[in-house]
Design an enzyme around this catalytic site. Structure first.
Site, PDB file in Angstrom:
ATOM      1  N   ASP A   1      -9.657 -18.880  19.491  1.00  0.00           N
ATOM      2  CA  ASP A   1      -9.180 -19.122  20.793  1.00  0.00           C
ATOM      3  C   ASP A   1      -9.693 -17.635  21.394  1.00  0.00           C
ATOM      4  OD1 ASP A   1      -7.996 -19.879  23.199  1.00  0.00           O
ATOM      5  OD2 ASP A   1      -6.252 -20.475  22.219  1.00  0.00           O
TER       6      ASP A   1
HETATM    7  C1  NOJ Z   1      -6.864 -20.219  25.821  1.00  0.00           C
HETATM    8  C2  NOJ Z   1      -6.205 -21.444  25.477  1.00  0.00           C
HETATM    9  O1  NOJ Z   1      -5.312 -21.148  24.539  1.00  0.00           O
HETATM   10  C3  NOJ Z   1      -7.171 -22.418  24.914  1.00  0.00           C
HETATM   11  O2  NOJ Z   1      -6.508 -23.884  24.641  1.00  0.00           O
HETATM   12  C4  NOJ Z   1      -8.508 -22.636  25.840  1.00  0.00           C
HETATM   13  O3  NOJ Z   1      -9.453 -23.706  25.320  1.00  0.00           O
HETATM   14  C5  NOJ Z   1      -9.132 -21.467  25.861  1.00  0.00           C
HETATM   15  N1  NOJ Z   1      -8.452 -20.213  26.393  1.00  0.00           N
HETATM   16  C6  NOJ Z   1     -10.359 -21.633  27.024  1.00  0.00           C
HETATM   17  O4  NOJ Z   1     -10.272 -21.544  28.052  1.00  0.00           O
END
Ligand code: NOJ
Length: 746
Positions: A282
């Site tokens: 993430d």
């Molecule tokens: C953080 C989020 O937790 C995740 O779900 C998302 O896909 C990413 N950012 C990218 O934007």
């Protein structure tokens, strides 16, 4: 190392099997595996590491040109302008040494331009075919602009509505989540890969939805058994459906941050499930392992992430900055990097990016908001709305209505109606309930907002009440703005915000029929509001076409069929409360509540069972619940056998009758309970469901099947198997109804 062994086996299998046959979980062919090996053999260590780096675009292409040209970028996220995407690709394909195309990624979560209901709403449809169709359309729109990778579906089981990201998943149930997971994977990727395939990213691996207290990013403490029995099955189902990528989560489980969790990523995902797609972190979750106190610096966490089985780093620059040195000092093996690069290239090859790196930018616009996409978004919104209360006021009779008061903060909230993850949704395309009602009933709609947004506070509603008195019926649209749910947006109080409850009470006092529609990212605690309306429809955030969908529902053109994908609490203090909890040694049996306790009552006088003295043990609405404008009767529930073997299928037959006077759709649900196990078992577990549409007065004989193998679980010995013994089975319209029939597994 287990992982390398699996890869060697996969490559060998690829070589010996006939050409064109898919041999890997992401669907690559032996030929593709050979292409991967050939390309890999030409790559320098620096070029390999470059593939493992993902950067956020969304700016001036020139800022990234040099890094791409130098082979330091494998993927760009957040760039959706087709011209810029083409320019990124051109630099990568034509100006970098090896010409490897980029993977362009985006959070396309519930639609791209055409916004569908939030995933929690989609789960309420219990309609995987429709959900697949919606995901396919999202892929058509997004890939037309060059996006070939979405960070969806989110498969986090969530049992605490304080957690804002509950909006993004399918709710509390493992089985429903798994069916939705497969549907979205098939939809995004297409059943056969082509240029409209958008790689799915199943996330957040794993346990993220069990954040302590519902506070986002918080620690989880899930045992291996809970992981395996409750949290992992949707991920496994998605891997089996061919999901190409997976994202590690932010949380630490039992002290181990997911991005450095060898056990879940390398041992379970790679080793047990054989996943050979791409694992991405993430956003900066590699770097956050330092903040967690799980690593000393970026070099340390980069090594830990690689060792755990991560292939691509989203925005920490940990791999890019440190892997070369780590290889040179012998701290990590180049073979581990090769494995990661194989996984990344595999996805790029399967998506056909090498053959088709560019999009036809001139054609992209025509795909957006296509009429069939808008129609599917509307149907999804219609099927996702749940009728929670109806004293008979609904459906409204279009012919009889002379004047309608439309009020409430969500009646005309084109931005908020779209919900939490609608990066590319444009509010100019949203059809709000106000707009739809005005179009359908010209001259009959009066609009008095009452509250401009959900958090607004007001002392008096004289203007709205005066208008209510003049109207035949009041349609009030309440709920929460999009910003109150989603990532990092946890709430500790789930009552309607601002003065919404007061507005509703004032409307009720005006004496006209009041129909409340709630748009929200979570199940709010609406117990105090229910008495103040004659009917309530719960619409979650319904997306672009929410207005026409709700109008059709309110006026009976469409009969509500949504069912709660999550337990609705009476009060937030009940969280977490979910239907498939384990049996306690002292189950609630309706004992004394606060008001009945006498002064100086004895400590043991209350029965000593599991419940709250002030709220009892039950929720406001159980999982799987939802009313219709008609009624359904279940009868003749029988099983084809009394005793089943482990390889059998349980065939449950029944007659479903529509006993009311309008056509309708029921979601028939099959639950089971394993009465005695090597460990305590849930009191009920959903094992099958089917949407059934019946004409008024029609009856139909139905047969639903549950493979006995679906009763397997990880018991005391940690091995997944069906334990023989006595079971019960229910077929009903929700998780709290029906009478059980018994059967045995030998
Ligand atoms: C953080 C989020 O937790 C995740 O779900 C998302 O896909 C990413 N950012 C990218 O934007």
């Amino acid at each position: 190392m287990k992982h390398s062994r699996i890869l060697i086996l996969a490559v060998l299998a690829a070589v010996v099997s006939c050409q064109g046959r898919k041999t890997t979980t992401v669907g690559s062919t032996p030929e593709t595996e050979q292409r991967i090996e050939r390309l890999l053999s030409r790559m320098t260590l620096a070029e390999k590491i470059g593939q493992m780096n993902q950067l956020s675009g969304g700016g001036d292409v020139a800022n990234y040109a040099e890094a791409i040209r130098n082979g330091q970028v494998g993927s760009i996220l957040n760039e959706v302008d087709p011209q810029k995407v083409n320019e990124f690709q051109r630099i990568s394909v034509e100006e970098s040494r090896l010409g490897i195309p980029l993977l362009i990624a985006r959070d396309v979560i519930h639609g791209f331009h055409t916004v569908f209901p939030i995933p929690l709403g989609l789960a309420a449809t219990f309609d995987p075919d429709l959900v697949e169709q919606g995901a396919r359309m999202a892929a058509l729109e997004a890939t037309a602009q060059g996006v070939r990778w979405t960070f969806s579906p989110m498969l986090d089981i969530a049992r605490d509505p304080r957690w804002g990201r509950i909006a993004e998943g399918s709710g509390e149930d493992t089985y429903l989540d798994a069916r939705m997971a497969e549907a979205m994977v098939y939809g995004y990727q297409g059943r056969q890969p082509d240029t409209t395939s958008m790689a799915a990213c199943i996330k957040h691996f794993v346990g993220y939805g069990a954040a302590e207290g519902g506070r986002d990013y918080n620690s989880t403490f899930l045992t291996e058994r809970q992981l395996r029995n409750v949290y992992l099955p949707p991920f496994q189902a998605a891997v089996e459906a061919g999901a190409m990528t997976l994202m590690t989560s932010f949380n630490d489980n039992d002290g181990v941050p997911s991005t450095g969790n060898t056990f879940v990523v390398k041992d379970i995902l790679r080793g047990e499930w054989g996943f050979d797609g791409l694992v991405v972190t993430d956003w900066n979750s590699m770097g956050e392992m330092i903040v967690h106190g799980f690593g000393t610096d970026r070099k340390d966490v980069a090594r830990k992430a690689l060792e755990a089985g991560v292939d691509m780093d989203m925005m920490t620059y940990g791999f890019l900055s440190h892997l070369e040195e780590l290889v040179k000092t012998g701290a990590v093996k180049e073979a581990a990097i090769d494995d990661a690069v194989r996984n990344i290239l595999r996805v790029k090859f399967v998506l056909g990016l090498f053959e088709h790196p560019y999009v036809d930018a001139g054609k992209a616009a025509a795909v957006q908001y296509a009429p069939d996409h808008l129609a599917a978004a509307q149907r999804s919104a219609e099927e996702s709305a749940i009728l929670l209360k109806n004293d008979g006021v609904l459906p409204l009779k279009a012919d009889a209505v002379r004047s309608i008061l439309v009020t409430g903060p969500m009646a005309d909230a084109p931005h908020d109606q779209l919900g939490t993850w609608a990066f590319d949704g444009e509010k100019s395309h949203t059809v709000t309930p106000l707009k739809a009602l005005q179009e359908r009933f010209p001259g009959k709609v009066t609009y008095v907002p009452g509250l401009r947004y959900s958090r607004e506070k007001r002392d008096s509603f004289q203007d709205v009440v005066a208008a209510a008195r003049r109207a035949d019926v009041v349609l009030v649209f309440l709920g929460e703005e999009a910003i109150l749910s989603g990532e990092a947006h946890a709430l500790a109080d789930l009552n309607m915000k601002g003065s919404q409850s007061e507005l509703l009470a004032a409307l009720k006092a005006a004496g006209k029929p009041v129909v409340a529609t709630v748009m929200a990212g979570r199940p709010l605690t609406i117990e105090r509001d229910l008495p103040n309306c004659n009917a309530m429809l719960y619409a979650f955030h319904p997306g672009t076409m929410g207005g026409p969908a709700l109008t059709n529902l309110l006026f009976g053109d469409v009969n509500p069929s949504g069912k709660t994908p999550i337990t609705f609490l009476r009060t937030v203090g009940q969280a977490p409360l979910y239907y498939s909890h384990n049996m306690t040694g002292r189950p609630y049996n309706g004992e004394t509540l606060l008001d009945d306790i006498g002064m100086e009552a004895g400590q043991t006088s209350l029965g000593n069972t599991s419940y709250y003295l002030d709220y009892g043990a039950y929720p406001l609405f159980p999982f799987g619940y939802g009313l219709s404008y008609t009624q359904f009767a279940y009868s003749g529930i029988t099983l084809d056998k009394a005793v089943y073997g482990p390889e059998d299928e349980i065939r449950v037959s029944l007659t479903l009758a529509n006993t009311g006077d309008c056509d309708g759709t029921e979601v028939v649900q099959v639950y089971i309970r394993d009465l005695v196990g090597s460990i305590t078992r849930p009191v009920k577990e959903l094992k099958a469901f089917q949407r059934v549409t019946l004409k008024a007065g029609e009856s139909r004989n139905l047969t639903l099947t549950v493979p006995v193998s679906d009763l397997a679980f990880y018991g005391l010995d940690g091995v997944k198997k069906v334990e023989s013994g006595d079971f019960q089975l229910w077929v009903a319209g929700d998780s709290a109804s029906g009478d059980p029939v018994s059967f045995q597994v030998e």
